[in-house]
Design a protein around this motif. Sequence first.
Motif, PDB file in Angstrom:
ATOM      1  N   ARG A 275       0.842  -1.209   0.000  1.00 25.36           N
ATOM      2  CA  ARG A 275       0.000   0.000   0.000  1.00 25.36           C
ATOM      3  C   ARG A 275       0.869   1.248   0.000  1.00 25.36           C
ATOM      4  O   ARG A 275       0.594   2.223  -0.700  1.00 25.36           O
ATOM      5  N   ALA A 276       1.942   1.225   0.789  1.00 28.11           N
ATOM      6  CA  ALA A 276       2.830   2.397   0.860  1.00 28.11           C
ATOM      7  C   ALA A 276       3.467   2.664  -0.503  1.00 28.11           C
ATOM      8  O   ALA A 276       3.581   3.819  -0.937  1.00 28.11           O
TER       9      ALA A 276
ATOM     10  N   GLU B  24       2.216   1.811  -3.415  1.00 31.72           N
ATOM     11  CA  GLU B  24       1.157   2.282  -4.314  1.00 31.72           C
ATOM     12  C   GLU B  24       0.830   3.751  -4.018  1.00 31.72           C
ATOM     13  O   GLU B  24       0.761   4.585  -4.919  1.00 31.72           O
ATOM     14  N   GLU B  25       0.637   4.050  -2.728  1.00 34.54           N
ATOM     15  CA  GLU B  25       0.284   5.435  -2.360  1.00 34.54           C
ATOM     16  C   GLU B  25       1.417   6.392  -2.694  1.00 34.54           C
ATOM     17  O   GLU B  25       1.186   7.566  -2.984  1.00 34.54           O
ATOM     18  N   GLY B  26       2.664   5.891  -2.636  1.00 37.23           N
ATOM     19  CA  GLY B  26       3.817   6.745  -2.954  1.00 37.23           C
ATOM     20  C   GLY B  26       4.071   6.836  -4.444  1.00 37.23           C
ATOM     21  O   GLY B  26       5.062   7.423  -4.868  1.00 37.23           O
ATOM     22  N   ASP B  27       3.181   6.264  -5.259  1.00 31.49           N
ATOM     23  CA  ASP B  27       3.302   6.302  -6.712  1.00 31.49           C
ATOM     24  C   ASP B  27       4.687   5.812  -7.153  1.00 31.49           C
ATOM     25  O   ASP B  27       5.324   6.397  -8.023  1.00 31.49           O
TER      26      ASP B  27
ATOM     27  N   ALA C  57       8.848   5.570   0.149  1.00 31.46           N
ATOM     28  CA  ALA C  57       7.664   4.825   0.601  1.00 31.46           C
ATOM     29  C   ALA C  57       8.033   3.884   1.739  1.00 31.46           C
ATOM     30  O   ALA C  57       7.323   3.799   2.748  1.00 31.46           O
TER      31      ALA C  57
END
Length: 157
Positions: free
Chosen positions: A88-89, A91-94, A144
């Motif tokens: 998730r980190a 993904e959220e951090g692109d 991330a």
Amino acid sequence: MAVRIKVNGEERSFDGDAVTPLLDVLRDSFFLTGAKDVCREGFCGACMVHVDGVPVNSCLTPVGLVDAKSVLTIEGLGDGGELVPLQRALEEGDAVQCGMCFPGIVMSLTNLLAQQPLATRDDIKRGLCGNVCRCTGYERIVDAALRLAGNERRANV
Ligand code: FES
Ligand code: FES
């Protein structure tokens, strides 16, 4: 030779040449294609899996050497198809670009953060020294992972 391996918690067996790379057995016999077939020379880390909790390059690991051992692949992370916090980190951090390196990067970082939940930026960079990202997105990947380690750090204050 029949090789028995526990893969992602399931007993599996492979009947064939003991020197077949574990990567090929995972991908071609067990249809677990998360570990990527890229350099096949132990250079890039895209094929990384854990064997008895230790990250290894599956392209250089003869399947006979993992007889009676446990293998964790990227497919075995998480529970019920949910992403783990590290995924998730990222993904959220692109942080994901083409994604070819990512199974290996996630397996390396999973091991690193298990060993060092409060890892620093330098620890994370060292933990990724066996993983090549051709898209060269290292900074976002490190950021991330560092955010995740920072969360642990705050939780421990
Ligand atoms: S494919 Fe195994 S290290 Fe590159
Ligand atoms: S995201 Fe493309 S190789 Fe790493």
